[in-house]
Design an enzyme around this catalytic site. Sequence first.
Site, PDB file in Angstrom:
ATOM      1  N   GLU A 191      26.236  36.762  98.186  1.00 39.17           N
ATOM      2  CA  GLU A 191      27.499  37.657  97.978  1.00 39.17           C
ATOM      3  C   GLU A 191      26.980  38.968  97.782  1.00 39.17           C
ATOM      4  OE1 GLU A 191      30.164  35.872  95.222  1.00 39.17           O
ATOM      5  OE2 GLU A 191      31.558  37.714  95.470  1.00 39.17           O
ATOM      6  N   LYS A 234      33.928  32.047  87.344  1.00 40.65           N
ATOM      7  CA  LYS A 234      33.178  32.256  88.622  1.00 40.65           C
ATOM      8  C   LYS A 234      32.423  33.419  88.700  1.00 40.65           C
ATOM      9  CE  LYS A 234      32.787  33.131  93.088  1.00 40.65           C
ATOM     10  NZ  LYS A 234      32.211  34.345  93.657  1.00 40.65           N
ATOM     11  N   ASP A 260      18.226  24.248  88.723  1.00 40.31           N
ATOM     12  CA  ASP A 260      19.191  23.141  89.672  1.00 40.31           C
ATOM     13  C   ASP A 260      20.725  23.736  89.276  1.00 40.31           C
ATOM     14  OD1 ASP A 260      21.330  21.433  90.211  1.00 40.31           O
ATOM     15  OD2 ASP A 260      19.938  19.704  89.995  1.00 40.31           O
ATOM     16  N   HIS A 275      34.066  46.165  96.232  1.00 43.19           N
ATOM     17  CA  HIS A 275      33.709  44.824  97.301  1.00 43.19           C
ATOM     18  C   HIS A 275      33.667  45.073  98.560  1.00 43.19           C
ATOM     19  CE1 HIS A 275      33.199  40.654  97.829  1.00 43.19           C
ATOM     20  NE2 HIS A 275      34.108  40.855  98.877  1.00 43.19           N
TER      21      HIS A 275
END
Lengths: 478, 478
Positions: free
Chosen positions: A124, A318, A334, A431
């Site tokens: 991202e 998130k 992991d 962004h």
Amino acid sequence: MNILSEIACSTTFYSRPKPGLRARQLQRFCVSLKLQKNEMSQPVEGFSKLSKESKIRFIAERYTAHPEQTENLLRQYWNTDARLQQLHDEFIENTLSNFYLPLGVAPNFLINGELYAIPMAIEESSVVAAAGKSAKYWLERGGFNTRVLGTEKIGQVHFYFPGNREKLGRFIEAVKPILLQDAQPITRNMVRRGGGILGVELRDKTQAMEGYYQLHGRFETRDAMGANFINSCLEQFSATLLREAAVHPALAGEPPLEILMSILSNYVPDCRVRAEVSCPASALEAEGGLSGPQVAQRLVQAVQVADCEPYRAVTHNKGIMNGIDAVVIATGNDFRAVEAGVHAYAARSGTYRSLTGASVEDGVFRFWLEVPLALGTVGGLTTLHPLVRLALEILGKPSAPELMQIVAAAGLAQNFAALRSLVTVGIQRGHMKMHLLNILNQLGANEGEKLAMVAFFKTHTVSHNAVVDHLKTLRSGT
Amino acid sequence: MNILSEIACSTTFYSRPKPGLRARQLQRFCVSLKLQKNEMSQPVEGFSKLSKESKIRFIAERYTAHPEQTENLLRQYWNTDARLQQLHDEFIENTLSNFYLPLGVAPNFLINGELYAIPMAIEESSVVAAAGKSAKYWLERGGFNTRVLGTEKIGQVHFYFPGNREKLGRFIEAVKPILLQDAQPITRNMVRRGGGILGVELRDKTQAMEGYYQLHGRFETRDAMGANFINSCLEQFSATLLREAAVHPALAGEPPLEILMSILSNYVPDCRVRAEVSCPASALEAEGGLSGPQVAQRLVQAVQVADCEPYRAVTHNKGIMNGIDAVVIATGNDFRAVEAGVHAYAARSGTYRSLTGASVEDGVFRFWLEVPLALGTVGGLTTLHPLVRLALEILGKPSAPELMQIVAAAGLAQNFAALRSLVTVGIQRGHMKMHLLNILNQLGANEGEKLAMVAFFKTHTVSHNAVVDHLKTLRSGT
């Protein structure tokens, strides 16, 4: 190697049917080529045993329009060092190539008085930039304070026992020393490193399901994530339980105990870490027409909203995981295990809530994160993946508890960056600015065009349409 | 480019202090070299503006014991095609190299009558193998049936309004057409593709927090994941709301409306997909001394346990996400968004529960998964990352709803494989078998040794110690 699939690979047959072709059509197609139906219903029998070359050829011919291009593309991503490539191939089954995630680094993280550059593997566009910006912001305001709140891991043997509850309780108490003793061949090395089994207890779950009990184990696994260790202990517990239950006098005349499964838990609320930043509210940067204290107040409000509104909490958390996962991946851990444990922790109250907290008291702004993190800095991929080894070296070869703190700081930094944008200038400006190069690459902009476009969008709002339009203008020379 | 940091990079100074050095020591060290304190407290000012070479040099010299080796290692992972490498570098900020995740493929997925080979990017040794095994298992039993239950996405403007609730309601009703109209420049293309804004409504959250309301928007984004689209719409909603609130007669004399933030939600319970497999219980394979119907019963029990015990549910769902994330990453989607939405959905009842269900009725075993998945097959990295483009081609260039179904099938397959192992032979046998090559690589086994060891462990239980011991035996020739 399976003969049928080798034949299949060597014909051009598989280059024709494409996904979208229904099974029946596929069968007819097959029959028209006089292949037996049986070959079609098991078209890739023994695929995992094919050579890498044959696997690639099969996939390229069966599923892509230009098989040769596909093969070349997959090869273009192979490492030029054949031994290194083989190492990566052997991490999993059916490897075709290496999927690139960008490996970046966010410098300037001051954590408990030490300076770190944090490696992050993430696709991202804005994550590393945001981490670096937050790190810098807090470097100038005292840095991150972190501490480990616990390192205890959990595993359970799930079993049914339709008999007398008290007798079962007495049996488990009596058998505990034998459980620990039988596990000694597995625990010996871990005990030497200061870890091992912390305790086992019977948990009565019969109110949730008839006859359902657990042997609930608590473990300390030091610098290992510990999944293999815990699962091996639990499978040994199962064997011991079954063997002892059949002969132990406490269960004489009782129905047999039936083991359903033995498995570690990725829910580790007592393997938890806290990270915090704080400064006078007036020392926060004034932004978007707001004073420092106003920014502080809005940050607190943003956390309150995430705490009472699950639609917001999910995206809020998130963003935290953007930072956490990037470090988790770069250090060979992991991320699915971490994600599952963290989000379940966020839901522990019965409502899905914010993982971060924020307050302004006596003029001091505080912002903190508490998350469960079961991480390893030995075992698994940590010593196998050369870039993981490097990432751990860059972090100063941390112990697992040290890595927990670094990861938590990255998560807190990420949330701070997101909230700071959201409550001041909005998220899209930053962004889209980060995404600008991606859009330009998509449009095939050359280096000169990129420079000109980046310069232009320093003072203009980036949107996909705006980029398309301005590139057109640039190219037409108007 | 920042002069100070360029100077810093060109000296050997940064090769000495290692992490672990506390800030104060670092300062002293700095002073002893007659560098100004200011240089030390901002040691990498302007890092993001350095060239990639300089960034690497800085990190290598400052944080690693053998800078030259570090630089060589990072370069060894670069693609030989400089343009391709640059493309990947520009995905994020501060890229040093490419982090390899193995890209594998699980063939034989029969989904709604079509055969797929599913690309998976994942580091965990057993995931692709398990997916392939489950795919094969269900290929012989009718395959996966999937369907999309909804494609609606959510975004919210969070705001405060300390005034009269009814007046606010009337204002929002009155202003709705203007909200939609003002957003038209943003929505035009999406509407052309059949998507757009489905609706906006006022949500009163004042019981949770004083004066807190939401403008709750519902969106259809077709094949795009839609984050940029939704965020752009929401930021436009904010602007419209503020502008109209200041002048609208419905709010005359009322206190001002204050917007806190505008952001999409990754919680998408109405963008949901279902995957199911079923067959007569007697058609399940007999395993571990259990008949097909006994296996079926134990699978149902395993799901029941995950449904009532969060410690188990977290790991149960983690296994599902092993399959889901591997496809999500290979197809260029954002796994943090998917993870957050899925786990919050698992916790929606107030208890964190299993995402899969299982039953045996009238002798028929059914096993299903329902998950929210907001995915894109256009935009973002999907057209930029060459391996993502390839993964999407291998999947037959699916629409976003088609991809939702493929991903759900992969998740269900993964859970089936895990439960099947757990309730029959235990998880460790298969897992350690898959991990065997990793252990052998760690021990530096050569090809001949690997072949011999793999053959040996076909009939022996793999553990780290057992592998070490047998390799010793093999090497000593005894």
